[in-house]
Design an enzyme around this catalytic site. Structure first.
Site, PDB file in Angstrom:
ATOM      1  N   CYS A   2       1.900   6.132 -19.807  1.00 56.01           N
ATOM      2  CA  CYS A   2       1.764   6.649 -21.160  1.00 56.01           C
ATOM      3  C   CYS A   2       2.710   5.900 -22.094  1.00 56.01           C
ATOM      4  O   CYS A   2       3.839   5.602 -21.749  1.00 56.01           O
ATOM      5  CB  CYS A   2       2.052   8.150 -21.285  1.00 56.01           C
ATOM      6  SG  CYS A   2       1.029   9.160 -20.248  1.00 56.01           S
ATOM      7  N   ARG A  27       0.592   0.585 -20.610  1.00 51.65           N
ATOM      8  CA  ARG A  27       1.217   1.727 -19.940  1.00 51.65           C
ATOM      9  C   ARG A  27       0.214   2.838 -19.590  1.00 51.65           C
ATOM     10  O   ARG A  27       0.564   3.817 -18.932  1.00 51.65           O
ATOM     11  CB  ARG A  27       2.302   2.339 -20.844  1.00 51.65           C
ATOM     12  CG  ARG A  27       3.395   1.376 -21.223  1.00 51.65           C
ATOM     13  CD  ARG A  27       4.403   2.057 -22.120  1.00 51.65           C
ATOM     14  NE  ARG A  27       5.092   3.108 -21.403  1.00 51.65           N
ATOM     15  CZ  ARG A  27       6.169   2.931 -20.661  1.00 51.65           C
ATOM     16  NH1 ARG A  27       6.692   1.738 -20.551  1.00 51.65           N
ATOM     17  NH2 ARG A  27       6.722   3.939 -20.029  1.00 51.65           N
ATOM     18  N   TRP A  73      -2.055   7.874 -19.646  1.00 51.40           N
ATOM     19  CA  TRP A  73      -2.458   7.675 -18.255  1.00 51.40           C
ATOM     20  C   TRP A  73      -2.411   9.078 -17.644  1.00 51.40           C
ATOM     21  O   TRP A  73      -1.340   9.654 -17.485  1.00 51.40           O
ATOM     22  CB  TRP A  73      -1.485   6.730 -17.541  1.00 51.40           C
ATOM     23  CG  TRP A  73      -1.890   6.390 -16.137  1.00 51.40           C
ATOM     24  CD1 TRP A  73      -2.700   5.364 -15.754  1.00 51.40           C
ATOM     25  CD2 TRP A  73      -1.501   7.065 -14.931  1.00 51.40           C
ATOM     26  NE1 TRP A  73      -2.834   5.360 -14.383  1.00 51.40           N
ATOM     27  CE2 TRP A  73      -2.118   6.392 -13.850  1.00 51.40           C
ATOM     28  CE3 TRP A  73      -0.702   8.177 -14.654  1.00 51.40           C
ATOM     29  CZ2 TRP A  73      -1.952   6.774 -12.529  1.00 51.40           C
ATOM     30  CZ3 TRP A  73      -0.533   8.564 -13.331  1.00 51.40           C
ATOM     31  CH2 TRP A  73      -1.160   7.869 -12.287  1.00 51.40           C
ATOM     32  N   ASN A  99       5.462  11.561 -22.342  1.00 52.19           N
ATOM     33  CA  ASN A  99       5.279  10.697 -21.172  1.00 52.19           C
ATOM     34  C   ASN A  99       6.128  11.296 -20.058  1.00 52.19           C
ATOM     35  O   ASN A  99       7.326  11.497 -20.242  1.00 52.19           O
ATOM     36  CB  ASN A  99       5.761   9.275 -21.532  1.00 52.19           C
ATOM     37  CG  ASN A  99       5.941   8.392 -20.315  1.00 52.19           C
ATOM     38  OD1 ASN A  99       5.283   8.580 -19.306  1.00 52.19           O
ATOM     39  ND2 ASN A  99       6.826   7.422 -20.409  1.00 52.19           N
ATOM     40  N   GLY A 100       5.505  11.621 -18.910  1.00 43.86           N
ATOM     41  CA  GLY A 100       6.262  12.225 -17.807  1.00 43.86           C
ATOM     42  C   GLY A 100       5.507  13.414 -17.253  1.00 43.86           C
ATOM     43  O   GLY A 100       4.308  13.566 -17.510  1.00 43.86           O
ATOM     44  N   GLU A 485       0.644  -9.625  -0.585  1.00 42.27           N
ATOM     45  CA  GLU A 485       0.562  -9.718  -2.051  1.00 42.27           C
ATOM     46  C   GLU A 485      -0.820 -10.230  -2.488  1.00 42.27           C
ATOM     47  O   GLU A 485      -1.391  -9.739  -3.463  1.00 42.27           O
ATOM     48  CB  GLU A 485       1.696 -10.624  -2.561  1.00 42.27           C
ATOM     49  CG  GLU A 485       1.711 -10.889  -4.055  1.00 42.27           C
ATOM     50  CD  GLU A 485       1.811  -9.646  -4.930  1.00 42.27           C
ATOM     51  OE1 GLU A 485       2.033  -8.536  -4.429  1.00 42.27           O
ATOM     52  OE2 GLU A 485       1.620  -9.798  -6.152  1.00 42.27           O
ATOM     53  N   LYS A 489      -3.339  -8.163  -4.939  1.00 44.05           N
ATOM     54  CA  LYS A 489      -3.860  -8.728  -6.197  1.00 44.05           C
ATOM     55  C   LYS A 489      -5.377  -8.589  -6.254  1.00 44.05           C
ATOM     56  O   LYS A 489      -5.935  -8.235  -7.278  1.00 44.05           O
ATOM     57  CB  LYS A 489      -3.498 -10.209  -6.347  1.00 44.05           C
ATOM     58  CG  LYS A 489      -2.090 -10.545  -6.703  1.00 44.05           C
ATOM     59  CD  LYS A 489      -1.667 -10.222  -8.117  1.00 44.05           C
ATOM     60  CE  LYS A 489      -1.133  -8.836  -8.232  1.00 44.05           C
ATOM     61  NZ  LYS A 489       0.237  -8.573  -7.941  1.00 44.05           N
ATOM     62  N   GLU A 492      -6.503  -4.733  -6.676  1.00 41.28           N
ATOM     63  CA  GLU A 492      -6.224  -3.991  -7.906  1.00 41.28           C
ATOM     64  C   GLU A 492      -7.028  -4.487  -9.098  1.00 41.28           C
ATOM     65  O   GLU A 492      -7.320  -3.713  -9.998  1.00 41.28           O
ATOM     66  CB  GLU A 492      -4.726  -3.967  -8.217  1.00 41.28           C
ATOM     67  CG  GLU A 492      -4.132  -5.301  -8.542  1.00 41.28           C
ATOM     68  CD  GLU A 492      -2.638  -5.233  -8.798  1.00 41.28           C
ATOM     69  OE1 GLU A 492      -2.164  -4.214  -9.289  1.00 41.28           O
ATOM     70  OE2 GLU A 492      -1.955  -6.232  -8.495  1.00 41.28           O
ATOM     71  N   HIS A 508      -5.023  -7.830  17.439  1.00 39.36           N
ATOM     72  CA  HIS A 508      -4.746  -6.460  17.869  1.00 39.36           C
ATOM     73  C   HIS A 508      -5.589  -5.438  17.111  1.00 39.36           C
ATOM     74  O   HIS A 508      -5.210  -4.266  17.046  1.00 39.36           O
ATOM     75  CB  HIS A 508      -3.248  -6.167  17.709  1.00 39.36           C
ATOM     76  CG  HIS A 508      -2.393  -7.089  18.518  1.00 39.36           C
ATOM     77  ND1 HIS A 508      -2.204  -6.932  19.875  1.00 39.36           N
ATOM     78  CD2 HIS A 508      -1.730  -8.212  18.172  1.00 39.36           C
ATOM     79  CE1 HIS A 508      -1.437  -7.913  20.324  1.00 39.36           C
ATOM     80  NE2 HIS A 508      -1.133  -8.704  19.303  1.00 39.36           N
ATOM     81  N   LYS A 607       0.897  -0.006 -16.012  1.00 42.70           N
ATOM     82  CA  LYS A 607       1.905  -1.015 -15.696  1.00 42.70           C
ATOM     83  C   LYS A 607       3.218  -0.398 -15.242  1.00 42.70           C
ATOM     84  O   LYS A 607       3.892  -0.922 -14.388  1.00 42.70           O
ATOM     85  CB  LYS A 607       2.124  -1.859 -16.945  1.00 42.70           C
ATOM     86  CG  LYS A 607       3.067  -3.025 -16.781  1.00 42.70           C
ATOM     87  CD  LYS A 607       2.381  -4.170 -16.110  1.00 42.70           C
ATOM     88  CE  LYS A 607       3.308  -5.309 -15.786  1.00 42.70           C
ATOM     89  NZ  LYS A 607       2.800  -6.101 -14.669  1.00 42.70           N
TER      90      LYS A 607
HETATM   91  C1  F6R Z   1       0.898  -4.810  -8.703  1.00 40.56           C
HETATM   92  C2  F6R Z   1       1.864  -4.093  -9.521  1.00 40.56           C
HETATM   93  C3  F6R Z   1       2.483  -2.859  -8.971  1.00 40.56           C
HETATM   94  C4  F6R Z   1       3.989  -2.874  -9.281  1.00 40.56           C
HETATM   95  C5  F6R Z   1       4.642  -1.552  -8.844  1.00 40.56           C
HETATM   96  C6  F6R Z   1       6.139  -1.569  -9.059  1.00 40.56           C
HETATM   97  O1  F6R Z   1       0.441  -5.951  -9.337  1.00 40.56           O
HETATM   98  O2  F6R Z   1       2.149  -4.490 -10.618  1.00 40.56           O
HETATM   99  O3  F6R Z   1       2.255  -2.727  -7.622  1.00 40.56           O
HETATM  100  O4  F6R Z   1       4.569  -3.955  -8.619  1.00 40.56           O
HETATM  101  O5  F6R Z   1       4.079  -0.501  -9.565  1.00 40.56           O
HETATM  102  O6  F6R Z   1       6.455  -1.743 -10.402  1.00 40.56           O
HETATM  103  P1  F6R Z   1       7.875  -2.225 -10.861  1.00 40.56           P
HETATM  104  O7  F6R Z   1       8.085  -3.611 -10.338  1.00 40.56           O
HETATM  105  O8  F6R Z   1       7.813  -2.193 -12.359  1.00 40.56           O
HETATM  106  O9  F6R Z   1       8.881  -1.276 -10.310  1.00 40.56           O
END
Ligand code: F6R
Length: 612
Positions: A2, A27, A73, A99-100, A485, A489, A492, A508, A607
């Site tokens: 948010c 956000r 969000w 937000n929260g 990773e 990617k 998501e 396995h 984010k």
């Molecule tokens: C994936 C992504 C999330 C963040 C995770 C942690 O691309 O962006 O998995 O890595 O939410 O966020 P931070 O690094 O801001 O603590």
């Protein structure tokens, strides 16, 4: 999660707020709304992106110089018009954005209903505005005082902004565990979840501390009190942030821009901290606490998502080079499993946003238990950066695409510097090897540049594989976290199911999945495990799996049997993740674009994950 914006000044608030919400959309983007004080209180809210809200208010009267806005969000209540913020009480005076999560909302709601309050949304937030209204009514109190008293009865996390139709000259904000800052302009003030909404108007900011309530008016300026009603002097800082960093600058998506920024951001993460000429690696945050580090029993890294994956690479680096035991934990698991910690432990939190709720809570727990806490953070002035004893910024600049790319390589760069610096102090590697690694590290930005030139080839591969519904990512050693990773990617942003595995683990279980419909992305750039990974590729090919391999330039064996090969420059093994992750980022990006996904704002994500 948010985004919150607020404005009080002499300009029209609506456009400033809407523009601010567009900048905060990373956000959360399931609904948006604004409240403007004019002769009364006008509220507009709409499910969907800020664009939908903008369209909705086009023909409405939104004039006024005081207002608040929100991009959501969803946590409590599905994303629809009625659950969108701002929320109002029953008497129509107040509007609030939040937000929260208000954790004790159910108890508060029952008590308020008993007092005659009626609710029109499914949110926890609406309870808070009713509570403020009730307190204000009981004592005929000033808005800021009613907010302060209400917050004393609230459990959970919040950043809020509130306006009152009957107090048209006052904007109130408050925070606990969710970010909020005040921008101080020329006879005007802003509130934001970060500085992006008002960066083109002012760079002078005050970060609110947990439990602070800000009362802003044009007559008295910014006044801060804590929830115990003690006055607190505001600490004004000037941000070193350029507005261009918030623009796409000609790229189709922020994610692509951020992938292409990596030669620069890796360089920025190293700037002033490394010199092969002087045979030196210096991290200021580490130097201050060098004794604690060299005497540490162990290092525990806590993080979430992509930052967790860079933490895993940190484990390989620190154990390999500095010989200090390292554990890496998901922050959310660490905090709830009663971990054993002592003063000889160092807990490192890795976070792009510096606001991730679970990572914050894990750090708080570590602090309580006496461990030293260190942050590797991107967002300057964020909550984690301020909570830690010491730390190192990665200096990647704002990352706006929801999928983390440049922050990942920035984190891995700083972890490499940390491992090298500790290795030097502890004499765990030879001077020659130290020199070789430092020299190679300085070459990484230009090697990333070279990989980016493969973009068209990678785009072609993406078109070839885009229709598969599953994918497997394999790697060994330093490239195992890269496989995790790569899979994250793809999942998501393209919504294709993908899993990362250590290549040897394939036998396995996951090998049962392999057939001609399973693309297998293999990273085979580490020399020490090369023969073994060639065998793993053979095993996939024998079962008709489609192999897309990332190999060092000039590699012959895998190139002969794989369906597609992406060649990248070779480097020293501990530095391979900084190169091998780049083609995987580009592959995910192009697959998602081919599938018509919203790359920068994938569904259900946000984010900055400020709820647990
Ligand atoms: C994936 C992504 C999330 C963040 C995770 C942690 O691309 O962006 O998995 O890595 O939410 O966020 P931070 O690094 O801001 O603590």
């Amino acid at each position: 999660m948010c985004g919150i914006v607020g404005y009080i000044g002499h300009r029209q608030a609506d456009e400033l707020i809407i523009k601010g919400l567009e900048r905060l959309e990373y956000r959360g983007y399931d609904s948006a709304g604004i409240a403007i004080i004019n002769n009364g209180l006008a509220i507009f809210k709409k499910a969907g992106k800020v664009k939908a809200l903008r369209k909705m208010i086009k023909t409405s009267d939104t004039s006024g110089t005081l207002g608040i806005g929100h991009t959501r969000w969803a946590t409590h209540g599905e994303p629809n018009d009625k659950n969108a913020h701002p929320h109002m009480g029953n008497n129509g005076r107040l509007a609030l954005v939040h937000n929260g999560i208000i954790e004790n909302y159910a108890v508060l709601k029952s008590a308020l209903m008993a007092e005659g309050h009626t609710f029109s949304s499914d949110t926890d937030t609406e309870v808070l505005v009713h509570l403020i209204e009730e307190i204000q009514k009981e004592g005929n109190l000033a808005l800021e005082e009613a907010v302060r008293l209400a917050l004393n009865r609230v459990e959970g996390a919040y950043a809020i902004a509130v306006v009152d139709r009957n107090n048209p000259g006052i904007l109130v904000g408050a925070r606990k565990q969710s970010p909020l800052l005040v921008g101080i302009g020329d006879n005007e003030f802003f509130i934001g979840s970060d500085a992006s909404p008002f960066l083109d108007s002012t760079k002078r900011v005050v970060y609110l501390e947990d439990g602070q309530v800000a009362c802003i008016s044009l007559e008295k300026g910014l006044q801060l009190r804590n929830t115990a009603n003690e006055e607190q002097p505001p600490f004004i800082q000037t941000l070193d942030l350029q507005i261009e960093a918030l623009e796409k600058e000609g790229y189709e998506h922020f994610m692509l821009k951020e992938i292409y920024e990596q030669p620069k951001t890796i360089l920025d993460a190293m700037r002033g901290r490394i010199s092969s000429k002087e045979s030196r690696v210096t991290l200021r945050g580490l130097e201050e606490y060098a004794n604690r580090f060299v005497r540490a029993n162990r290092i525990i890294i806590v993080a979430c998502g992509t930052s967790y994956h860079s933490g895993l690479i940190g484990e390989y680096l620190i154990e390999d080079l500095a010989r200090i035991p390292v554990e890496v934990e998901y922050a959310s698991e660490f905090r709830y499993r009663n971990p054993i910690l002592s003063e000889r432990d160092i807990v490192i939190a890795i976070s792009q946003s510096g606001e991730t709720a679970d990572t914050m809570a894990a750090l708080e727990l570590a602090k309580q238990k006496g461990a030293m806490i260190y942050g590797i953070v991107n967002s300057v002035g964020s909550s984690i950066a301020r909570l830690t004893d010491a730390g190192s910024y990665i200096h990647a600049g704002p990352e706006i695409g929801v999928a983390s790319t440049k922050a990942f390589t920035g984190q891995v760069t700083v972890l490499t510097l940390l491992a090298l610096s500790l290795a030097r102090k502890l004499s765990t590697i030879s001077n020659t090897y130290f020199q070789t690694l430092v020299r190679e590290l300085e070459l990484i930005p230009s090697k990333v540049e070279e990989i980016l030139k493969e973009n068209d080839h990678i785009k072609y591969i993406a078109k070839e594989v885009k229709d598969h519904h599953n994918a497997l990512y394999l790697g060994r050693g330093y490239n195992f976290p890269v496989a995790l990773e790569g899979a994250l990617k793809l999942k998501e942003i393209s919504y294709v199911h993908a899993e990362g595995y250590p290549a040897a683990e394939m036998k396995h279980g996951p090998i049962a999945l392999i057939d001609e419909n399973m693309p297998v992305y293999v990273t085979a750039t580490n020399k020490s495990a090369y023969d073994k990974i060639v065998s793993n590729v053979q095993e996939v090919v024998a079962r008709k799996g489609r192999v897309i391999a990332i190999v060092n330039k000039g590699e012959k064996l895998i190139a002969k049997i794989a369906d597609h090969v992406i060649e990248i420059p070779s480097t020293e093994e501990p530095l391979t993740p900084l190169l091998s992750v780049i083609p995987l980022q580009l592959l995910s990006y192009h697959i998602a674009v081919e599938l018509g996904r919203n790359v920068d704002q994938p569904r259900n994500l946000a984010k900055s994950v400020t709820v647990e």
